[in-house]
Design an enzyme around this catalytic site. Structure first.
Site, PDB file in Angstrom:
ATOM      1  N   THR A 169      12.229  13.301 -18.709  1.00  0.00           N
ATOM      2  CA  THR A 169      12.100  12.320 -17.670  1.00  0.00           C
ATOM      3  C   THR A 169      10.781  11.778 -17.472  1.00  0.00           C
ATOM      4  O   THR A 169      10.122  10.903 -16.952  1.00  0.00           O
ATOM      5  CB  THR A 169      12.673  13.008 -16.286  1.00  0.00           C
ATOM      6  N   THR A 213      12.872  18.566 -18.276  1.00  0.00           N
ATOM      7  CA  THR A 213      12.949  19.703 -17.343  1.00  0.00           C
ATOM      8  C   THR A 213      14.167  20.789 -17.551  1.00  0.00           C
ATOM      9  O   THR A 213      14.234  22.042 -17.492  1.00  0.00           O
ATOM     10  CB  THR A 213      12.878  19.488 -16.091  1.00  0.00           C
ATOM     11  N   ASP A 214      15.394  20.032 -18.093  1.00  0.00           N
ATOM     12  CA  ASP A 214      16.628  20.868 -18.263  1.00  0.00           C
ATOM     13  C   ASP A 214      16.340  21.919 -19.079  1.00  0.00           C
ATOM     14  O   ASP A 214      17.108  23.003 -18.531  1.00  0.00           O
ATOM     15  CB  ASP A 214      17.589  19.676 -18.667  1.00  0.00           C
TER      16      ASP A 214
HETATM   17  N1  ASP Z   1      17.702  15.103 -18.482  1.00  0.00           N
HETATM   18  C1  ASP Z   1      16.019  15.190 -18.469  1.00  0.00           C
HETATM   19  C2  ASP Z   1      15.425  16.290 -19.486  1.00  0.00           C
HETATM   20  O1  ASP Z   1      15.434  17.307 -19.447  1.00  0.00           O
HETATM   21  C3  ASP Z   1      15.611  15.694 -17.033  1.00  0.00           C
HETATM   22  C4  ASP Z   1      14.021  15.854 -16.777  1.00  0.00           C
HETATM   23  O2  ASP Z   1      13.476  15.941 -17.692  1.00  0.00           O
HETATM   24  O3  ASP Z   1      13.663  16.144 -15.535  1.00  0.00           O
HETATM   25  O4  ASP Z   1      15.106  15.662 -20.248  1.00  0.00           O
END
Ligand code: ASP
Length: 311
Positions: free
Chosen positions: A16, A95-96
């Site tokens: 993200t 973040t995932d």
């Molecule tokens: N779906 C995204 C990822 O993990 C979420 C994020 O980065 O906050 O790439």
């Protein structure tokens, strides 16, 4: 007098933090992994005495993280860590699965220099993007004298690879370290250190990593009301080599699921017992028939077992 410049290598993997939405007010309906890491850095103010070098290792949403990307990332980290001119590494990441990648990298690299992962909960196009501050904080950690090991810089805190977890699906302060607490805080670019940096690994470096297609198959099974052994039996039938139980409480397990796990173990499948609880660890008990993963969450116990089966 010439001041020595320190180099930080920033490896982009997507997420993200590199996301793009149609509107600056949209923090949900964006496409992750669109903006290049060099462009993310271009928006930051220069740091005195620090030279930045960007490299795009991958460009993916981290929900799709895979063994091939992990191997490529670990190899690029090892390459730059071996360069005497490099003070530290920053990795931009979704973040995932960030906590899994952090634990994987610490386990494989156990670096004597800092490897700092960061990301964002809002896309780069957001009117209130959190990525630029997180990235600036990560660079400050990577440049900090004495910093080492794999850590996550997020929302002003620095978390160690072993303890960090994503604990919120939406808030910008999305990471925590449970009982252990953060290693440090970053305040106006300065580190306030609270405890020791991460040390030690599980594997003897990137050379010991199997080719991605040869990684063992390790799955996670969840204990819950009405759990039975059907999934375990199907996985064993399908050739699974390792199973991690995301047990209830102190790694407890429904008797029907336990019977299937013990049968799997007896047939040669490696089984580890973790807890689905957000905090705390599984304490080993006398007479345990399924080995406790101790301080590791199910996803990190899976990484540890993957690497153990590779040795
Ligand atoms: N779906 C995204 C990822 O993990 C979420 C994020 O980065 O906050 O790439």
């Amino acid at each position: 007098m010439q001041v020595e410049r320190r180099r930080i290598v920033v490896l982009g993997t997507g997420g993200t933090i590199a996301g793009r939405a149609a509107s600056a007010r949209d923090n949900i309906g964006y496409r992750a992994a669109e903006v290049g890491v060099a462009d993310l850095l271009a928006g930051l103010p220069a740091m005195d005495g620090i030279e930045l070098q960007a490299e795009q290792v991958a460009q993916i949403d981290s929900k799709d993280m895979d063994f091939g990307t992990w191997c490529a990332l670990a190899r690029r980290c090892a390459h730059w860590l071996a360069d005497d001119g490099v003070a530290g590494i920053v990795v931009t990441h979704g973040t995932d699965t960030l906590e899994e990648t952090a634990f994987f990298l610490q386990s494989v690299l156990a670096p004597a220099k800092p490897v700092v992962l960061t990301g964002a909960m809002r896309p780069a196009t957001s009117a209130a993007a959190d990525g630029p501050q997180n990235l600036a904080d990560a660079l400050a950690v990577a440049a900090a004298p004495g910093a080492c090991g794999v850590v996550v810089a997020f929302a002003g805190a620095v978390h160690g690879a072993a303890d960090v977890q994503k604990v919120h699906s939406y808030r910008t302060d999305a990471f925590a370290s449970g009982d252990a607490g953060p290693i440090a805080y970053v305040e106006e670019g300065a580190l306030r250190l609270l405890r020791a940096w991460p040390q030690g690994g599980l594997l003897r470096g990137v050379a010991a990593l199997a080719a991605p297609e040869a990684w063992p198959r390790v799955e996670i099974v969840l204990n819950h009301a009405g759990a039975d052994g059907a999934i375990v039996r199907a996985l064993v039938q399908d050739g699974v080599q390792g199973l991690v139980l995301a047990g209830t409480g102190n790694g407890t397990v429904h008797h029907a699921l336990e019977a299937a796990l013990l049968a799997a173990q007896a047939s040669g499948v490696a089984v580890r017992r973790a807890s689905r609880c957000a905090q705390g660890r599984v304490l080993p008990r006398a007479g345990d028939r399924l080995r406790a993963a101790e301080g590791l969450t199910p996803v990190k116990a899976r990484v540890a077992l993957l690497l153990e089966l590779m040795r």
